[in-house]
Enzyme design. Structure first.
Site, PDB file in Angstrom:
ATOM      1  N   ARG A  46       0.950  -9.387  82.406  1.00  0.00           N
ATOM      2  CA  ARG A  46       1.478  -9.659  83.548  1.00  0.00           C
ATOM      3  C   ARG A  46       0.296 -10.194  84.917  1.00  0.00           C
ATOM      4  O   ARG A  46       0.689 -10.911  85.720  1.00  0.00           O
ATOM      5  CB  ARG A  46       2.397  -8.701  84.055  1.00  0.00           C
ATOM      6  CG  ARG A  46       3.411  -8.975  84.810  1.00  0.00           C
ATOM      7  CD  ARG A  46       4.345  -7.675  85.244  1.00  0.00           C
ATOM      8  NE  ARG A  46       3.602  -6.670  85.252  1.00  0.00           N
ATOM      9  CZ  ARG A  46       4.131  -5.506  85.393  1.00  0.00           C
ATOM     10  NH1 ARG A  46       5.506  -5.483  85.795  1.00  0.00           N
ATOM     11  NH2 ARG A  46       3.613  -4.378  85.264  1.00  0.00           N
ATOM     12  N   ASP A 172       3.257   2.264  61.644  1.00  0.00           N
ATOM     13  CA  ASP A 172       2.923   3.635  61.835  1.00  0.00           C
ATOM     14  C   ASP A 172       1.573   3.653  61.313  1.00  0.00           C
ATOM     15  O   ASP A 172       1.382   3.376  60.114  1.00  0.00           O
ATOM     16  CB  ASP A 172       3.861   4.346  60.645  1.00  0.00           C
ATOM     17  CG  ASP A 172       3.656   5.745  61.133  1.00  0.00           C
ATOM     18  OD1 ASP A 172       2.375   6.173  60.932  1.00  0.00           O
ATOM     19  OD2 ASP A 172       4.614   6.620  61.149  1.00  0.00           O
ATOM     20  N   HIS A 173       0.873   3.688  62.382  1.00  0.00           N
ATOM     21  CA  HIS A 173      -0.718   3.578  61.999  1.00  0.00           C
ATOM     22  C   HIS A 173      -1.323   4.517  60.907  1.00  0.00           C
ATOM     23  O   HIS A 173      -2.256   4.358  60.300  1.00  0.00           O
ATOM     24  CB  HIS A 173      -1.706   3.366  63.206  1.00  0.00           C
ATOM     25  CG  HIS A 173      -1.922   4.756  63.859  1.00  0.00           C
ATOM     26  ND1 HIS A 173      -1.059   5.449  64.659  1.00  0.00           N
ATOM     27  CD2 HIS A 173      -3.131   5.576  63.808  1.00  0.00           C
ATOM     28  CE1 HIS A 173      -1.667   6.685  65.109  1.00  0.00           C
ATOM     29  NE2 HIS A 173      -2.681   6.618  64.572  1.00  0.00           N
ATOM     30  N   HIS A 235       4.835   9.654  61.732  1.00  0.00           N
ATOM     31  CA  HIS A 235       3.526   9.875  60.948  1.00  0.00           C
ATOM     32  C   HIS A 235       3.814  11.077  59.952  1.00  0.00           C
ATOM     33  O   HIS A 235       3.469  10.878  58.797  1.00  0.00           O
ATOM     34  CB  HIS A 235       2.325  10.408  61.878  1.00  0.00           C
ATOM     35  CG  HIS A 235       2.261   9.167  62.961  1.00  0.00           C
ATOM     36  ND1 HIS A 235       2.218   8.061  62.927  1.00  0.00           N
ATOM     37  CD2 HIS A 235       1.525   9.308  64.319  1.00  0.00           C
ATOM     38  CE1 HIS A 235       2.074   7.439  64.046  1.00  0.00           C
ATOM     39  NE2 HIS A 235       1.672   8.483  64.840  1.00  0.00           N
TER      40      HIS A 235
END
Ligand code: BG6
Length: 484
Positions: A46, A172-173, A235
């Site tokens: 923004r 989902d890292h 996770h």
């Protein structure tokens, strides 16, 4: 290997995720020659700023998070970036973005929504209404996907109204972490483990994701989420799936996700009585961490009270043939004794010992998969103590440290995952039905907690959580492994 030319539009480009993870990850991919000359990053947020101001900010982010910068690569990388001021919640700036993207409609186009989930729906709708979806378009969203099953469904429906499921990448890292992927290699590229990988040979499994940090600057979000939503719903359940799933047909995205889904569906549901017996909630109090004295959760939050849990331990069970009766002890928390994530697979004891008592006791084998730090795999085995002193047995680790074995930099999860987005490979991303199934198991736990009205148990920062979590395991005659 280079990926295809792409435009990656990052919403929330001035935010924390872009600063700490996305920009450094993209720089590393550029360094390794994976970004083609035609790869562009379009930073969107923004704020009213121009290309130059954003590039300076991005350069500072990379410098802060990467050691040994290659100046030529950094310069090349920064030149790929441009900035467009776009408002997630109104139509301001969208024609500028459409113009920028419209310069090339034939390349892979990815929208990365590194913003608060409150904006996922409105951004997706605008991507749709401004006609920005091409056949080669993908969208990436971060967790949390919803606050419960109902809100997740609603969000998935909104996103699904604009994108096909094969265009939606739910990150989902944890699935991008090297050791997590190695878990699949370990299980399915070795003959040794799979025949033993079941209730007949495995006594129980422990999954620990412990953090030493507190909620840091995220108290606002965290207080509405809590550890169960923040870590377990995604996770930890994903790790559990990879440990417990049947061998998929192939590494193809849907084969893997079909098998994970079966595990999620087989999780034994918990009623209120089970929730009381099998779950522990905690909240950290003041204490000490490596850096010295630290404040408690409520002090950090600057609120007199909160029922949000910063720790959770659960005894879960998977009701299927492979795992019937095998407890999966799960725990995660903030401000614990150390930062460590491990999966421990405890095998059953040998059926009969041929050694006399002087040989010492025989410990059952244990496989430890360490996600972080010091990634590696360790197998605890019994051997004979060296020397002529007779038969004395000792437990030693067969140790495989990835850092020592490979001597290469361990890439961050985001490096792998962003490239998978460009390649269109969804194997390491959550499918919609997985998210639904995970919530279906989590929702009753949340509901029971709120109807039980028992506040989370306090624990001192720098410890392993409330004592009730220790009791949860010890009453089964087992113990958490804390040689972590
Ligand atoms: C995030 C959670 O998904 O994972 C955070 O929202 C948590 O609360 C983080 O700190 C842990 O990730 P990692 O990769 O540092 O173990």
């Amino acid at each position: 290997i280079e990926v295809a030319p792409f435009d990656l539009a990052v919403f929330g480009a001035t935010g924390d995720l872009a600063h700490r993870k996305l920009l450094p990850a993209l720089y590393h991919r550029d360094l390794d020659g994976q970004l083609p000359a035609e790869a562009r990053v379009i930073a969107c947020s923004r704020r009213d700023m121009g290309d130059k101001a954003y590039r300076d900010w991005a350069e500072a982010s990379v410098r802060e998070h990467v050691t040994d910068i290659d100046e030529a690569v950094l310069k090349r990388f920064i030149e790929r970036i441009s900035y467009v001021a776009v408002d997630a919640a109104s139509d301001a700036g969208w024609t500028d973005l459409a113009k920028r993207l419209g310069e090339r409609s034939d390349v892979v186009r990815a929208f990365y929504l590194a913003v608060s989930p409150d904006f996922f729906g409105s951004i997706c709708e605008r991507i749709g209404s401004h006609g920005l979806v091409t056949d080669q378009t993908r969208v990436v969203i971060e967790k949390p996907i919803g606050k419960d099953g109902t809100s997740a469904k609603k969000l998935n429906e909104t996103i699904g109204g604009v994108f096909r499921e094969d265009q939606i990448f739910r990150i989902d890292h944890y699935l991008g972490k090297e050791t997590v992927q190695n878990l699949m290699a370990l299980r399915f590229a070795n003959a040794l483990f799979e025949p033993l990988w079941n209730a007949a040979h495995i006594d129980h499994v422990q999954i620990t994701v412990a953090e030493s940090l507190g909620v840091e600057g995220r108290a606002g979000y965290y207080d509405t989420a809590g550890a169960l939503r923040d870590m377990v719903q995604n996770h930890i359940l994903q790790l559990l799936c990879l440990v417990a799933m049947e061998p998929p047909e192939s590494m193809d995205a849907d084969s893997v996700r079909d098998e994970k889904l079966k595990v999620l569906k087989a999780l034994k549901p918990m009623d209120a009585e089970a929730v009381e017996r099998l779950t522990v909630r905690g909240q950290y109090r003041a204490g000490a961490s490596a850096g010295g004295a630290v404040a408690g959760y409520l002090e950090e939050l600057e609120k007199p009270s909160s029922d949000t849990e910063t720790f959770v331990a659960i005894k879960a069970e998977i009701a299927n043939w492979r795992w019937a009766g095998v407890p999966f002890y799960l725990r995660t928390g903030k401000r614990l004794a150390s930062r460590v994530s491990e999966i421990v697979v405890q095998f059953r004891p040998i059926p009969h010992s041929i050694f006399d008592t002087e040989a010492g006791s025989i410990s059952a084998n244990r496989l430890v998969i360490r996600l972080q730090p010091n990634e590696g795999v360790r197998m605890q085995v019994m051997i004979k103590d060296p020397g002529p002193g007779g038969m004395r047995l000792r437990q030693v680790p067969l140790d495989m440290s990835f850092a020592e074995a490979f001597k290469v930099r361990n890439p961050d999860a985001y490096e792998r995952l962003i490239m998978d987005v460009i390649r269109g490979n969804q194997t390491l991303f959550m499918r919609r039905d997985e998210v639904d199934a995970a919530w279906a198991w989590i929702d009753p736990i949340l509901e029971s907690w709120s109807s039980l009205k028992e506040p989370p148990k306090g624990y001192t920062s720098g410890t392993w959580g409330p004592s009730a979590s220790i009791a949860l395991v010890e009453r089964d005659g087992r113990t958490w492994f804390e040689d972590l």
